[in-house]
Design a protein around this motif. Structure first.
Motif, mmCIF file in Angstrom:
data_model
loop_
_atom_site.group_PDB
_atom_site.id
_atom_site.type_symbol
_atom_site.label_atom_id
_atom_site.label_comp_id
_atom_site.label_asym_id
_atom_site.label_seq_id
_atom_site.Cartn_x
_atom_site.Cartn_y
_atom_site.Cartn_z
ATOM 1 N N LEU A 203 -24.633 17.504 -0.516
ATOM 2 C CA LEU A 203 -24.402 18.695 -1.328
ATOM 3 C C LEU A 203 -24.397 18.336 -2.811
ATOM 4 C CD1 LEU A 203 -21.291 19.979 0.690
ATOM 5 C CD2 LEU A 203 -23.713 20.317 1.253
ATOM 6 N N ARG A 204 -24.819 19.269 -3.639
ATOM 7 C CA ARG A 204 -24.765 19.104 -5.093
ATOM 8 C C ARG A 204 -23.926 20.254 -5.653
ATOM 9 N NH1 ARG A 204 -25.961 14.692 -7.921
ATOM 10 N NH2 ARG A 204 -27.778 14.467 -6.509
ATOM 11 N N LEU A 205 -22.782 19.929 -6.267
ATOM 12 C CA LEU A 205 -21.895 20.963 -6.774
ATOM 13 C C LEU A 205 -22.465 21.596 -8.039
ATOM 14 C CD1 LEU A 205 -18.326 19.421 -6.325
ATOM 15 C CD2 LEU A 205 -19.837 20.489 -4.636
ATOM 16 N N ALA A 206 -22.199 22.891 -8.204
ATOM 17 C CA ALA A 206 -22.665 23.591 -9.395
ATOM 18 C C ALA A 206 -21.916 23.127 -10.641
ATOM 19 C CB ALA A 206 -22.487 25.104 -9.203
ATOM 20 N N THR A 207 -20.664 22.762 -10.489
ATOM 21 C CA THR A 207 -19.861 22.273 -11.610
ATOM 22 C C THR A 207 -20.006 20.767 -11.716
ATOM 23 O OG1 THR A 207 -18.244 24.060 -11.376
ATOM 24 C CG2 THR A 207 -17.524 22.094 -12.557
ATOM 25 N N GLY A 208 -20.595 20.284 -12.803
ATOM 26 C CA GLY A 208 -20.711 18.850 -13.037
ATOM 27 C C GLY A 208 -21.843 18.176 -12.296
ATOM 28 N N GLY A 209 -22.501 18.872 -11.383
ATOM 29 C CA GLY A 209 -23.600 18.266 -10.636
ATOM 30 C C GLY A 209 -23.186 17.143 -9.716
ATOM 31 N N HIS A 210 -21.907 17.109 -9.329
ATOM 32 C CA HIS A 210 -21.402 16.019 -8.492
ATOM 33 C C HIS A 210 -22.017 16.076 -7.087
ATOM 34 C CE1 HIS A 210 -18.442 15.206 -11.588
ATOM 35 N NE2 HIS A 210 -18.047 16.467 -11.542
ATOM 36 N N ALA A 211 -22.351 14.893 -6.546
ATOM 37 C CA ALA A 211 -22.913 14.778 -5.200
ATOM 38 C C ALA A 211 -21.791 14.535 -4.200
ATOM 39 C CB ALA A 211 -23.928 13.641 -5.147
ATOM 40 N N VAL A 212 -21.594 15.475 -3.303
ATOM 41 C CA VAL A 212 -20.551 15.419 -2.276
ATOM 42 C C VAL A 212 -21.236 15.468 -0.915
ATOM 43 C CG1 VAL A 212 -18.609 16.698 -1.254
ATOM 44 C CG2 VAL A 212 -18.782 16.475 -3.742
ATOM 45 N N SER A 213 -20.656 14.791 0.065
ATOM 46 C CA SER A 213 -21.207 14.823 1.425
ATOM 47 C C SER A 213 -20.155 15.345 2.400
ATOM 48 C CB SER A 213 -21.649 13.425 1.874
ATOM 49 O OG SER A 213 -22.685 12.934 1.052
ATOM 50 N N LEU A 214 -20.612 16.131 3.355
ATOM 51 C CA LEU A 214 -19.789 16.539 4.493
ATOM 52 C C LEU A 214 -20.408 15.950 5.740
ATOM 53 C CD1 LEU A 214 -19.081 20.371 3.928
ATOM 54 C CD2 LEU A 214 -17.767 18.408 3.104
ATOM 55 N N VAL A 215 -19.566 15.367 6.598
ATOM 56 C CA VAL A 215 -20.054 14.800 7.855
ATOM 57 C C VAL A 215 -19.312 15.469 9.009
ATOM 58 C CG1 VAL A 215 -20.494 12.701 9.179
ATOM 59 C CG2 VAL A 215 -20.454 12.600 6.669
ATOM 60 N N PRO A 216 -19.864 16.552 9.571
ATOM 61 C CA PRO A 216 -19.266 17.147 10.766
ATOM 62 C C PRO A 216 -19.521 16.229 11.968
ATOM 63 C CG PRO A 216 -20.765 18.669 9.642
ATOM 64 C CD PRO A 216 -21.021 17.306 9.092
ATOM 65 N N VAL A 217 -18.453 15.895 12.694
ATOM 66 C CA VAL A 217 -18.537 14.968 13.827
ATOM 67 C C VAL A 217 -18.220 15.725 15.107
ATOM 68 C CG1 VAL A 217 -17.674 12.810 14.808
ATOM 69 C CG2 VAL A 217 -17.769 13.095 12.317
ATOM 70 N N ALA A 218 -19.096 15.618 16.090
ATOM 71 C CA ALA A 218 -18.887 16.290 17.372
ATOM 72 C C ALA A 218 -17.856 15.529 18.204
ATOM 73 C CB ALA A 218 -20.210 16.395 18.127
ATOM 74 N N ALA A 219 -17.461 16.145 19.315
ATOM 75 C CA ALA A 219 -16.483 15.528 20.208
ATOM 76 C C ALA A 219 -16.728 16.038 21.616
ATOM 77 C CB ALA A 219 -15.065 15.865 19.757
ATOM 78 N N ILE A 220 -15.946 15.539 22.562
ATOM 79 C CA ILE A 220 -16.093 15.977 23.939
ATOM 80 C C ILE A 220 -15.939 17.502 24.015
ATOM 81 C CG2 ILE A 220 -13.637 15.636 24.511
ATOM 82 C CD1 ILE A 220 -14.638 14.723 27.312
ATOM 83 N N LEU A 221 -16.787 18.143 24.763
ATOM 84 C CA LEU A 221 -16.863 19.593 24.953
ATOM 85 C C LEU A 221 -17.435 20.310 23.742
ATOM 86 C CD1 LEU A 221 -13.417 20.286 26.693
ATOM 87 C CD2 LEU A 221 -15.562 19.513 27.709
ATOM 88 N N VAL A 222 -17.803 19.556 22.666
ATOM 89 C CA VAL A 222 -18.259 20.207 21.442
ATOM 90 C C VAL A 222 -19.380 19.420 20.776
ATOM 91 C CG1 VAL A 222 -16.372 19.155 20.136
ATOM 92 C CG2 VAL A 222 -17.595 21.080 19.192
ATOM 93 N N ALA A 223 -20.454 19.191 21.514
ATOM 94 C CA ALA A 223 -21.586 18.509 20.901
ATOM 95 C C ALA A 223 -22.478 19.502 20.173
ATOM 96 C CB ALA A 223 -22.383 17.744 21.948
#
Length: 303
Positions: A203-223
């Protein structure tokens, strides 16, 4: 006296250990992929009796609050899992110097990313590059930054949202297992998040142009993971780990996607971000509440 006090204490600890062993056995030693596929099929059954018994059982074992759901009824257990919220149910912190929580969650391990490592639980660390699918360049971009592990329990609202005004620059799906991600498993399975199926959202934030990452991780019953900002028909599991370029622009609080049960999101920032000082491990967060301050934000006491 120490012997008299110590014996009951040892029995309590042994009982707790036995309960943890049973929990780990039941949720991780069964065929995880098979159980996940079965739940994916079963939860979508729209027969009224199956739906009612399933939702009642879910509510019996989980802390479920459906009062803020957009819809009053659900055709299936799956529909209840991925329920949308009624408008205004989650106020969004509008301050542009604040990165908000992308989901309802319990705050887990958090802190500074140092020497390319972060913690999944106290005393047990893992390599950031492993979490990111051996993306060494992205791992270096987050070196010295902050991270926060957000665990969604089975009864929580399961959709996640943009933590700031931003552009999604790319998405990469990474195949993996479906270990349970509860604290018991986190204590016992080294590098658990790096083993499970996951996605890396740059992700690239609109404020400051900072690069942020989100890592959604699956689990049992929720792949299952759905990303609403991708073109309709995009099948993440058929991308073979390729990075998908993206140009989706989202406002803070806009929906990004959802899990189909409950899981974890690891939030990664570059240097300069700071976790809100009032937050502690175990704190319950609601989507839209403050999670971190952007670089250069005023000190909390001056607000």
């Amino acid at each position: 006296m120490m012997t008299i006090v110590g014996a009951p204490l040892r029995r309590v600890l042994a009982r707790v250990g036995a309960q943890e062993d049973l929990n780990f056995l039941l949720t991780n030693r069964l065929p995880r992929r098979l159980a996940t596929r079965f739940m994916g099929w079963f939860s979508r059954i729209e027969q009224p009796l199956v739906r009612d018994v399933s939702i009642a059982t879910w509510r019996l074992f989980c802390d479920v609050d459906l009062s803020d759901a957009r819809d009053a009824g659900f055709p299936s257990l799956h529909a209840a899992f991925i329920r949308a919220l009624r408008p205004g149910a989650r106020p969004i912190a509008a301050d542009p110097t604040i990165l908000t929580s992308p989901s309802d969650a319990i705050l887990g391990a958090h802190g500074r990313i140092e020497a390319g490592r972060l913690f999944q639980i106290k005393g047990l660390s893992y390599r950031l590059a492993d979490l990111l699918g051996d993306d060494a360049d992205l791992a270096r971009a987050h070196e010295g930054g902050s991270y926060a592990t957000l665990r969604l329990t089975a009864g929580m609202y399961h959709r996640f949202h943009a933590p700031h005004d931003l552009q999604v620059e790319s998405v990469r799906h990474i195949w993996g297992d479906t270990w349970n991600v509860n604290p018991i498993a986190l204590k016992r399975v080294e590098g658990l998040f790096c083993r499970n199926e996951r996605a890396v959202l740059r992700l690239r934030l609109a404020t400051g142009g900072h690069a942020v990452s989100l890592v959604p991780v699956a689990a049992i019953l929720v792949a299952g993971l759905r990303l609403g900002f991708l073109p309709e028909g995009t099948a993440l599991r058929r991308t073979n780990g390729r990075r998908l370029p993206c140009s989706a622009h989202l406002r803070k609080g806009d929906e990004m996607g959802w899990f189909e049960h409950g899981s974890t999101i690891v939030v990664l920032t570059p240097p300069g971000f700071a976790l809100c000082p009032t937050l502690r491990e175990g704190a319950r967060l609601r989507m839209g509440e403050p999670l971190m301050y952007l670089p250069g934000a005023p000190e909390p006491h001056s607000r």
